[in-house]
Motif scaffolding. Structure first.
Motif, mmCIF file in Angstrom:
data_model
loop_
_atom_site.group_PDB
_atom_site.id
_atom_site.type_symbol
_atom_site.label_atom_id
_atom_site.label_comp_id
_atom_site.label_asym_id
_atom_site.label_seq_id
_atom_site.Cartn_x
_atom_site.Cartn_y
_atom_site.Cartn_z
ATOM 1 N N GLU A 290 0.230 -1.200 0.023
ATOM 2 C CA GLU A 290 0.343 -0.055 0.026
ATOM 3 C C GLU A 290 0.662 1.141 0.018
ATOM 4 O O GLU A 290 0.057 2.372 0.023
ATOM 5 N N GLY A 291 1.884 1.108 0.061
ATOM 6 C CA GLY A 291 3.324 2.675 -0.133
ATOM 7 C C GLY A 291 2.642 3.241 0.995
ATOM 8 O O GLY A 291 3.168 2.476 1.813
ATOM 9 N N ASN A 292 3.657 4.132 0.545
ATOM 10 C CA ASN A 292 3.300 5.849 2.167
ATOM 11 C C ASN A 292 2.582 5.298 3.359
ATOM 12 O O ASN A 292 1.554 5.288 2.812
ATOM 13 N N ASN A 293 2.726 4.982 5.047
ATOM 14 C CA ASN A 293 1.723 5.101 5.688
ATOM 15 C C ASN A 293 1.750 5.172 7.237
ATOM 16 O O ASN A 293 1.581 5.142 7.857
ATOM 17 N N SER A 294 2.401 6.696 6.618
ATOM 18 C CA SER A 294 2.827 7.782 7.428
ATOM 19 C C SER A 294 1.684 7.822 8.046
ATOM 20 O O SER A 294 0.752 8.371 8.138
ATOM 21 N N GLY A 295 1.550 7.857 9.447
ATOM 22 C CA GLY A 295 0.313 7.908 9.920
ATOM 23 C C GLY A 295 -0.862 7.026 9.946
ATOM 24 O O GLY A 295 -1.730 7.331 11.156
ATOM 25 N N ARG A 296 -0.234 6.087 9.759
ATOM 26 C CA ARG A 296 -1.087 5.343 9.535
ATOM 27 C C ARG A 296 -0.413 3.384 10.068
ATOM 28 O O ARG A 296 -0.505 3.320 11.388
ATOM 29 N N GLY A 297 0.341 3.198 9.308
ATOM 30 C CA GLY A 297 1.019 2.092 9.405
ATOM 31 C C GLY A 297 2.519 2.015 10.346
ATOM 32 O O GLY A 297 3.173 1.288 10.708
ATOM 33 N N ILE A 298 2.883 3.360 10.150
ATOM 34 C CA ILE A 298 4.194 3.604 11.602
ATOM 35 C C ILE A 298 3.978 4.707 11.888
ATOM 36 O O ILE A 298 2.926 5.921 11.449
ATOM 37 N N PHE A 365 6.192 10.403 0.120
ATOM 38 C CA PHE A 365 6.336 10.677 1.245
ATOM 39 C C PHE A 365 5.785 12.168 1.707
ATOM 40 O O PHE A 365 6.345 12.783 0.672
ATOM 41 N N ARG A 366 4.982 13.019 1.635
ATOM 42 C CA ARG A 366 4.038 13.744 2.421
ATOM 43 C C ARG A 366 5.281 14.982 3.431
ATOM 44 O O ARG A 366 5.211 16.469 2.957
#
Length: 398
Positions: A290-298, A365-366
């Protein structure tokens, strides 16, 4: 995080992840990126103190002592993370080993059913310390390396840092503790990538992570030293070629790239040309990732308790674990930024919004987009895929 060896060298099948029903707590470490529930891996910067002065440190670590969360409070935080279902706790810094209670905290995390790992510069890992970390059940030690001796010492601004890091690697190996290398690539050391592969082979190190530069902390001052898109493609191709070469020679290594989710589609596009059957499997695995997971998976906890969407995006604070448990902060439906990050594909714009790989990249990456454009929902400037590759040209002419 993109598993190059898993995807490009066919080291993982989609069925491997399905066997565990893609549950974070059940998946082995090498399959965790394919979990469905995306319970957060937590990076905990347990200290800002460090014995080195790395030029690209995202935490702006210093030699000065700052107020840190005490041992008792830290264990309460760990208990909350374990109860919440976070599968991995990554102790980082600064240099985490400057904390005298690091082993005690890691041991407690393991006792709570979590996998504990550390990210370190390696210079403080004596033979005794490696034996201690092995005895408490630490899963992995990631040691940062910027290249060969002269380059590494220049990046770390301390003479002898390379030799001490390599001794740390050896000490881990002698005590049976899994150890790997971590390299952040920029224009200042991109030509060192082949040498890092040589070190991997010669020293029989099983794992390496190549990090794309994120414009955060002191790394933001190196923005102009980031690779161009063409240079990035060259480096990624080199990583793919060297990884395949090792596998073909019977010396399989776990090779990953980190912090640029364009790498996944890039591998898929290359495999479409080289091995369409394998490309189909890779596409399924990328959808699981699912790609970038900032704020969800990390997520990230700082030395002072502040919670961030990831370890690089420290400008945004979601709460503080000294005031409210991480488990409550992470599911706060009234936190607008957090809720947008959990559904970030709805909010990105520009070429990201029109990209045919959005579902397997999630906009990348945001933190990098905000640092470069001043707009957290703008396209990631480090995406090196062409308009044609992402289907933008087709969308404009269709």
């Amino acid at each position: 995080m993109i598993g190059v060896s898993k995807l490009y060298c066919n080291a993982v099948e989609p069925s491997d992840a399905l066997r565990y029903e893609r549950r974070s707590r059940d998946l082995p470490s090498h399959l965790l990126q394919f979990s469905q529930d995306k319970k957060p891996v937590v990076v905990w910067n347990v200290t800002r103190r460090c014995n080195l002065r790395c030029v690209h440190c995202y935490a702006r670590a210093t030699a000065q002592s700052e107020e840190e969360i005490g041992t008792a409070a830290a264990k309460e935080i760990i208990s909350d993370l374990a109860d919440f279902g976070s599968p991995v706790l990554l102790f980082s810094g600064g240099e985490p080993l400057v904390r005298s209670d690091l082993s005690e905290l890691a041991s407690f995390a393991v006792e709570q059913g979590m996998r504990a790992v550390i990210s370190t510069n390696g210079t403080m890992i004596t033979r005794d310390k490696a034996r201690e970390l092995r005895s408490i059940g630490l899963s992995y030690v990631g040691i940062s390396l910027d290249g060969t001796r002269a380059v590494h010492d220049r990046f770390r601004q301390v003479d002898g840092a390379f030799d001490r890091a390599m001794q740390g690697v050896e000490n881990c190996q002698m005590e049976g503790l899994k150890v790997g290398l971590r390299m952040t690539v920029s224009r200042n050391n991109a030509d060192e990538v082949p040498a890092v592969f040589d070190i991997l082979r010669e020293r029989e190190i099983p794992r390496v992570c190549f990090y794309h530069l994120v414009y955060s902390g002191r790394g933001s001052e190196l923005m102009e030293q980031d690779l161009s898109h063409a240079q990035t493609r060259q480096v990624v191709d080199l990583i793919l070629d060297r990884t395949r070469q090792l596998h073909q020679q019977g010396m399989a290594k776990e090779v990953l790239t980190v912090d640029n989710h364009a790498d996944g589609p890039y591998i898929y596009l290359r495999l479409l040309r080289e091995n369409p059957e394998l490309a189909a499997k890779v596409w399924q695995l990328l959808q699981y990732n699912e790609g970038n997971n900032s704020g969800r998976g990390i997520g990230c906890i700082s030395w002072d308790g502040r919670v961030h969407p990831d370890q690089f995006w420290r400008e945004h604070v979601l709460g503080n674990v000294l005031e409210r448990p991480f488990s409550r902060i992470w599911v706060d439906t009234e936190n607008e930024l957090l809720q947008k990050l959990k559904r970030k594909k709805r909010h990105v714009h520009g070429r990201c919004a029109a990209c045919r790989f959005l579902d397997v990249c999630a906009g990348n990456f945001r933190a990098r987009a905000e640092a470069y454009y001043g707009d957290m929902w703008a396209p990631d400037p480090a995406c090196y895929l062409t308009d044609q590759e992402i289907g933008l040209h087709e969308a404009q002419t269709g």
